[in-house]
Design an enzyme around this catalytic site. Structure first.
Site, PDB file in Angstrom:
ATOM      1  N   GLY A  46      53.583  42.653  22.062  1.00 20.89           N
ATOM      2  CA  GLY A  46      53.037  41.852  20.978  1.00 20.89           C
ATOM      3  C   GLY A  46      51.527  41.816  21.057  1.00 20.89           C
ATOM      4  O   GLY A  46      50.956  42.002  22.131  1.00 20.89           O
ATOM      5  N   GLN A  51      43.229  38.673  19.504  1.00 18.94           N
ATOM      6  CA  GLN A  51      42.952  39.479  20.700  1.00 18.94           C
ATOM      7  C   GLN A  51      42.086  40.699  20.416  1.00 18.94           C
ATOM      8  O   GLN A  51      41.532  41.289  21.344  1.00 18.94           O
ATOM      9  CB  GLN A  51      44.274  39.937  21.340  1.00 18.94           C
ATOM     10  CG  GLN A  51      45.094  38.792  21.906  1.00 18.94           C
ATOM     11  CD  GLN A  51      46.425  39.295  22.410  1.00 18.94           C
ATOM     12  OE1 GLN A  51      47.375  39.384  21.649  1.00 18.94           O
ATOM     13  NE2 GLN A  51      46.505  39.642  23.682  1.00 18.94           N
ATOM     14  N   CYS A  92      50.242  39.073  29.336  1.00 18.43           N
ATOM     15  CA  CYS A  92      49.433  39.137  28.117  1.00 18.43           C
ATOM     16  C   CYS A  92      48.436  40.283  28.248  1.00 18.43           C
ATOM     17  O   CYS A  92      47.834  40.456  29.308  1.00 18.43           O
ATOM     18  CB  CYS A  92      48.685  37.813  27.949  1.00 18.43           C
ATOM     19  SG  CYS A  92      47.630  37.753  26.493  1.00 18.43           S
ATOM     20  N   LEU A  93      48.280  41.053  27.179  1.00 23.26           N
ATOM     21  CA  LEU A  93      47.324  42.166  27.224  1.00 23.26           C
ATOM     22  C   LEU A  93      45.895  41.677  27.439  1.00 23.26           C
ATOM     23  O   LEU A  93      45.043  42.437  27.890  1.00 23.26           O
ATOM     24  CB  LEU A  93      47.403  42.991  25.932  1.00 23.26           C
ATOM     25  CG  LEU A  93      48.722  43.756  25.715  1.00 23.26           C
ATOM     26  CD1 LEU A  93      48.710  44.457  24.371  1.00 23.26           C
ATOM     27  CD2 LEU A  93      48.973  44.753  26.843  1.00 23.26           C
ATOM     28  N   HIS A 134      54.380  33.085  21.871  1.00 23.19           N
ATOM     29  CA  HIS A 134      53.185  33.482  22.635  1.00 23.19           C
ATOM     30  C   HIS A 134      52.093  33.979  21.684  1.00 23.19           C
ATOM     31  O   HIS A 134      50.931  33.567  21.784  1.00 23.19           O
ATOM     32  CB  HIS A 134      53.597  34.567  23.642  1.00 23.19           C
ATOM     33  CG  HIS A 134      52.472  35.182  24.411  1.00 23.19           C
ATOM     34  ND1 HIS A 134      52.362  35.083  25.779  1.00 23.19           N
ATOM     35  CD2 HIS A 134      51.405  35.932  24.015  1.00 23.19           C
ATOM     36  CE1 HIS A 134      51.270  35.720  26.173  1.00 23.19           C
ATOM     37  NE2 HIS A 134      50.684  36.260  25.125  1.00 23.19           N
ATOM     38  N   GLU A 135      52.477  34.862  20.736  1.00 18.76           N
ATOM     39  CA  GLU A 135      51.473  35.428  19.825  1.00 18.76           C
ATOM     40  C   GLU A 135      50.946  34.369  18.856  1.00 18.76           C
ATOM     41  O   GLU A 135      49.754  34.366  18.519  1.00 18.76           O
ATOM     42  CB  GLU A 135      52.051  36.613  19.034  1.00 18.76           C
ATOM     43  CG  GLU A 135      52.576  37.775  19.868  1.00 18.76           C
ATOM     44  CD  GLU A 135      51.624  38.244  20.946  1.00 18.76           C
ATOM     45  OE1 GLU A 135      50.404  38.142  20.765  1.00 18.76           O
ATOM     46  OE2 GLU A 135      52.118  38.706  21.994  1.00 18.76           O
ATOM     47  N   HIS A 138      48.162  32.471  20.307  1.00 17.76           N
ATOM     48  CA  HIS A 138      46.866  33.168  20.243  1.00 17.76           C
ATOM     49  C   HIS A 138      46.127  32.806  18.953  1.00 17.76           C
ATOM     50  O   HIS A 138      44.905  32.645  18.950  1.00 17.76           O
ATOM     51  CB  HIS A 138      47.064  34.690  20.272  1.00 17.76           C
ATOM     52  CG  HIS A 138      47.212  35.274  21.646  1.00 17.76           C
ATOM     53  ND1 HIS A 138      46.241  35.157  22.621  1.00 17.76           N
ATOM     54  CD2 HIS A 138      48.203  36.005  22.211  1.00 17.76           C
ATOM     55  CE1 HIS A 138      46.645  35.785  23.725  1.00 17.76           C
ATOM     56  NE2 HIS A 138      47.838  36.304  23.498  1.00 17.76           N
TER      57      HIS A 138
HETATM   58 NI    NI Z   1      48.985  37.456  24.781  1.00 18.67          NI
END
Ligand code: NI
Length: 170
Positions: A46, A51, A92-93, A134-135, A138
């Site tokens: 995701g 991000q 998380c990226l 989670h997304e 963000h």
């Molecule tokens: Ni993340």
């Protein structure tokens, strides 16, 4: 199509609150495509627009094993969340190499626009439910490490800053 740079925690831009997408037009579709390409390239499941430093309510997800079921969610809203919670390990990226437990609703129903601008409702459980929550965090400027204890969070922050510094020195 283009790969976009991913912001890394503790970059303050990750705490920006995203604005709703006004028109699902060619620009938004191109951003979604670039985000999908960036997510697949980074082996993520995701990615939120936040991000990649685009502060609009747009997320992309693919939790399939074959990496061939892209989901684009624009202006997502949780319309129902199960009272049952579940602790899942998340990564998380934007916080590479860090995995820790976060408690979230076990299942959710979400309403969002797709890449064509059509309204859709998605009933999600398991990894998809975790990923959507989670997304969506963000988009509110929240990174998953903010659910952890201040001690853990500070350790992660220090580690990330050091990793960044080491990378720049090379
Ligand atoms: Ni993340």
């Amino acid at each position: 199509m283009a790969l976009l740079p991913i912001l890394c925690y503790p970059d303050p831009r990750l705490h920006t609150v995203a604005k709703p997408v006004q028109n699902v037009d060619a620009r938004v579709r191109a951003l979604a495509q670039d985000m999908l390409e960036t997510m697949y390239d980074a082996n993520g499941i995701g990615l939120a627009a936040t991000q990649v430093d685009a502060h609009e309510r747009l997320i992309v997800i693919d939790v399939s094993e074959e990496r061939n079921q892209p989901l684009v969610l624009i202006n997502p809203e949780v319309i129902w969340a199960s009272p049952q919670k579940k602790l899942n390990e998340e990564g998380c990226l934007s916080v590479p190499g860090i995995y820790d437990g976060v408690e979230r609703a076990e299942s959710v129903k979400v309403r969002a626009l797709d890449a064509e601008g059509a309204s859709r409702e998605i009933a999600a459980e398991g990894v998809l439910a975790v990923c959507i929550q989670h997304e969506m965090d963000h988009l509110l400027g929240k990174v998953f490490v903010e659910y952890l204890s201040p001690l853990k969070r500070n350790r992660i922050k220090t580690k990330m800053i050091k990793a960044r510094r080491d990378a720049e020195r090379v």
